[in-house]
Design a protein around this motif. Structure first.
Motif, PDB file in Angstrom:
ATOM      1  N   THR A 392       1.071  -1.285  -0.073  1.00 19.51           N
ATOM      2  CA  THR A 392       0.119   0.017  -0.156  1.00 19.51           C
ATOM      3  C   THR A 392       1.001   1.058   0.005  1.00 19.51           C
ATOM      4  O   THR A 392       0.583   2.100  -0.372  1.00 19.51           O
ATOM      5  CB  THR A 392      -0.708  -0.348   0.614  1.00 19.51           C
ATOM      6  N   PHE A 393       1.967   1.492   0.686  1.00 22.54           N
ATOM      7  CA  PHE A 393       2.961   2.480   0.944  1.00 22.54           C
ATOM      8  C   PHE A 393       3.704   2.956  -0.700  1.00 22.54           C
ATOM      9  O   PHE A 393       3.316   3.052  -1.452  1.00 22.54           O
ATOM     10  CB  PHE A 393       4.161   1.757   1.699  1.00 22.54           C
ATOM     11  N   VAL A 394       4.003   1.047  -0.725  1.00 26.67           N
ATOM     12  CA  VAL A 394       4.131   1.845  -2.553  1.00 26.67           C
ATOM     13  C   VAL A 394       2.541   2.168  -3.444  1.00 26.67           C
ATOM     14  O   VAL A 394       3.325   3.047  -4.065  1.00 26.67           O
ATOM     15  CB  VAL A 394       4.870   0.119  -3.341  1.00 26.67           C
ATOM     16  N   ASP A 395       2.171   1.830  -3.616  1.00 27.88           N
ATOM     17  CA  ASP A 395       1.214   2.208  -4.312  1.00 27.88           C
ATOM     18  C   ASP A 395       0.573   3.604  -3.813  1.00 27.88           C
ATOM     19  O   ASP A 395       0.281   4.500  -4.755  1.00 27.88           O
ATOM     20  CB  ASP A 395      -0.430   1.438  -4.033  1.00 27.88           C
ATOM     21  N   GLN A 396       1.121   3.796  -3.197  1.00 23.69           N
ATOM     22  CA  GLN A 396       0.496   5.499  -2.468  1.00 23.69           C
ATOM     23  C   GLN A 396       1.842   6.314  -2.686  1.00 23.69           C
ATOM     24  O   GLN A 396       1.696   7.033  -3.592  1.00 23.69           O
ATOM     25  CB  GLN A 396      -0.065   5.323  -0.867  1.00 23.69           C
ATOM     26  N   GLU A 397       3.069   5.990  -2.466  1.00 16.90           N
ATOM     27  CA  GLU A 397       3.890   7.052  -2.638  1.00 16.90           C
ATOM     28  C   GLU A 397       4.894   6.840  -3.918  1.00 16.90           C
ATOM     29  O   GLU A 397       5.199   8.110  -4.710  1.00 16.90           O
ATOM     30  CB  GLU A 397       4.639   6.531  -1.157  1.00 16.90           C
TER      31      GLU A 397
END
Lengths: 414, 414
Positions: A392-397
DNA sequence: CAGTGTTTTTTCGAGGCTCGAAAAAATAGA
DNA sequence: TCTATTTTTTCGAGCCTCGAAAAAACACTG
């Protein structure tokens, strides 16, 4: 204080939203994404064209799952497994486990290792972690540059910034900034998460029906931990990781807790407390360092067998958990609960006293309607949660250009 | 689930942000707003020109507070008092108070009334509320059409949607949808708030330095209430208004509480509990319905005089509050606390035992650093909070075209 | 097997919004 | 009066989303 929305934030957020919709749903079509996000077809079309061009999304086979509808068939969008990868590091009592997960969520490499965490030096602990990460990164099958983020999970207290472990029952060492250490070592952004929070994250992905906006994950293990999701968001304290449910006070001045204080919920419901009560050792007896899962299962079997001190020990655990939950529910209103860990397998022994206690509290007004679910094995859950967290971090950032990941080199795939 | 950001949302949000910046800061200039919001000067200039044109903002006198700087002087922006008005209705034990507040936050009309809330019928209670609102609306000095929102506050439990009172100690009647009733009657959007939450809101406006992102307001009155702000947002439960701190369990099976259960914090720290203990009546004694403020002051005076049962009663109150806060702090980490209400004036009697108790808990690790503030008079605080709540709603919804207020006629001033 | 109906996806121009740079405005000091 | 300085406005450029219409891709029909 709050910051205005710039024009380019718009695209960034909507991109992240499309990626999120794809990660959640099973191969959603552009039309479905438009429906769930509320954006127009043209916008979704433009964004997904970009994302496919950048290698983040892929179009599924059109004939997948024989469409028997009339018009032009929907073409499902999926995550490109090769777009990135993340690494999860789960550090628990005497056990270290690492996995590399591709962008679509599949495990592509893993390694597990037994350690003596209780006696290891600070340096040895850090060394083992960096070494195991390095070994996975050196896996010839793996494209190192694709690892975009590392998520660590540990039992105990972490800081809100998700940088450091502050305190953990698995080691006497305190204040280890694991996230910073790994970032410095490998140049990959890292976060340090609390294990129970990751359990909650995993539950949400596993069963979004049941674990949606508000629920509680309670770890019944040597200690008692909690992960709390409120209004769809992981609840963390103002300074530290999350609710120390196990250290709410059940009986002022009561049984001796592993934390040195008295009367905590854990001092009645943790494995060591159940064992202590089963052996009728008295509430002042120093908690033992570790209780094996086998030992706990024996205890539970004895409690089911006859109405002896073992059964009474589980009853006391249920009472403590019930009053604790009651106090918690006074603050946040009742919500579904997932009991995780060895003692969740003995929930049949715990539940009656728990429900009785909770009915005595303000939060237990409709105690019958509070639903409990059990899951005896916490480790897979923690690992899953960690993976989803990192992804999710990767997705978001990472894939929202303009905003780089918090630290380290925000590797972008194009 | 989450919804994408549309193109027109952008302007709406940034408008609300500018209004918010003006409401917070004292006459900020356009440049200052640009700095705090992070938006460009041109954007702020455009938005504030619009808002001034719509009569929402006004330009202050340029020579205000003699600018001794070099260049073109800043021109401060202020809220136009005539842009709108809100009404606050505070319903407390035997007391009803209403005020009309202009858009800039000044009281322009008010009325107060004694009632016998404990014995009134449901209809009478509703009737008194609608009647007093009607009288204020009929005030010839007031432009009725400018009243854009009504905020009610009541002691007790409200639903998360802020529509209804579910339960309140001031009346035996339950489930009154005050917000819906007033909306239907007057066609003005209304919300039903919890009194302690409004106290917290007011504290934040009064002293943003101290009460910023995380803090707790505790009402020490006949009952014990709490308003909680976490990460800059008012914390409410999943179903109901907010933390029923007073009904966390202090001692399982302990003293009889007004709520009918046993061992709640309130059963030791509420006015009736302090009185009961001071008179050494035993923990099973039925709580009295009301204790006058004068009576509580006498009790406190007696406790300061000599080390008798009165002092012991306050000590027990402190202990209950301390353990309760300790359990709360185990969940959310320590934060500044404001003690509000009659018994806050007796905080000197409460504090020692409170600090001692809190030091026994996980949350009290640095108990010395937890700071307490006292404010004996809750009513003005509640009213202020209500006013700011209503005005913020107006800021966010009414003046952000495209999104109307939740219900009722979202009156727009142009 | 060509034609028709249906549904999904793309294309295209219009309308908004924010931004940066430059211009204009308004003052204090020289 | 002129100049330096700071604030505010103006203006064109560049994006972004949207609605409508067109294109694409199939199932069904006779």
């Amino acid at each position: 204080m709050s910051v205005g929305i710039r024009h380019d934030d718009l695209r960034r957020r909507n991109r992240a939203m499309v990626i999120g919709a794809v990660r959640r749903g099973g191969q959603p079509s552009r039309t479905e994404i438009a429906a769930t996000t509320g954006l127009s077809h043209s916008t979704i079309s433009a964004i997904s064209a970009d994302l496919i061009g950048e290698g983040i999304l892929t179009e599924g086979k059109p004939n997948e799952a024989g469409s028997l509808k009339r018009g032009r068939p929907q073409v499902g969008l999926g995550l490109n497994p090769e777009a990135a990868a993340v690494m999860t590091v789960v550090l628990s009592l005497n056990f270290l486990s690492v996995a590399v997960i591709d962008y679509a969520g599949q495990v592509i490499s893993e390694e597990q290792r037994r350690l003596d965490t209780l006696t290891m030096s600070r340096e040895a602990l850090i060394g083992e972690c960096t070494a195991i990460v390095r070994r996975r990164l050196e896996d010839p099958d793996l494209d190192v540059s694709s690892v975009a983020r590392i998520a660590l999970a540990i039992q105990g207290i972490t800081d809100t910034e998700a940088r450091a472990m502050l305190w953990s029952p698995i080691t006497p060492r305190t204040d280890i900034a694991f996230a910073d250490i790994l970032e410095a070592e490998f140049g990959i952004p890292a976060t340090m998460e609390n294990d129970c929070n990751m359990m909650a994250v995993a539950l949400r992905w596993r069963d979004p029906q049941r674990y949606r906006d508000d629920f509680i994950a309670i770890l019944l293990s040597h200690g008692i931990g909690m992960g709390l999701v409120l209004k769809g968001e992981l609840f963390t304290g103002t300074h530290s990781s999350g609710g120390e449910f196990g250290h709410m006070i059940h009986r002022p001045g009561g049984a001796l807790c592993r934390c040195g204080r008295r009367g905590c919920v854990e001092a009645y419901a943790g494995n060591y407390a159940i064992l202590r009560n089963a052996r009728q050792l008295g509430e002042d007896t120093e908690p033992v360092a570790d209780v094996s899962d086998a030992q706990m299962r024996t205890l539970a079997a004895a409690a089911r067998e006859s109405d002896g001190p073992e059964r009474e020990a589980y009853r006391k655990a249920g009472e403590a958990l019930g009053y604790g939950l009651g106090s918690l529910f006074a603050l946040i209103d009742p919500a579904p609960v997932a009991m995780v860990g060895v003692s969740a397998a003995a929930f049949d022994l715990i539940e009656p006293a728990l429900r009785e206690a909770i009915a005595q509290t303000a939060g237990g007004q409709h105690s019958g309607s509070i639903s409990f679910d059990t899951e005896p094995n916490e480790l897979p859950l923690i690992r899953e949660g960690c993976a989803m967290r990192a992804l999710t971090f990767v997705d978001q950032e990472i894939f929202a250009p303009g905003v780089q990941a918090k630290t380290g080199s925000g590797k972008n795939v194009a």
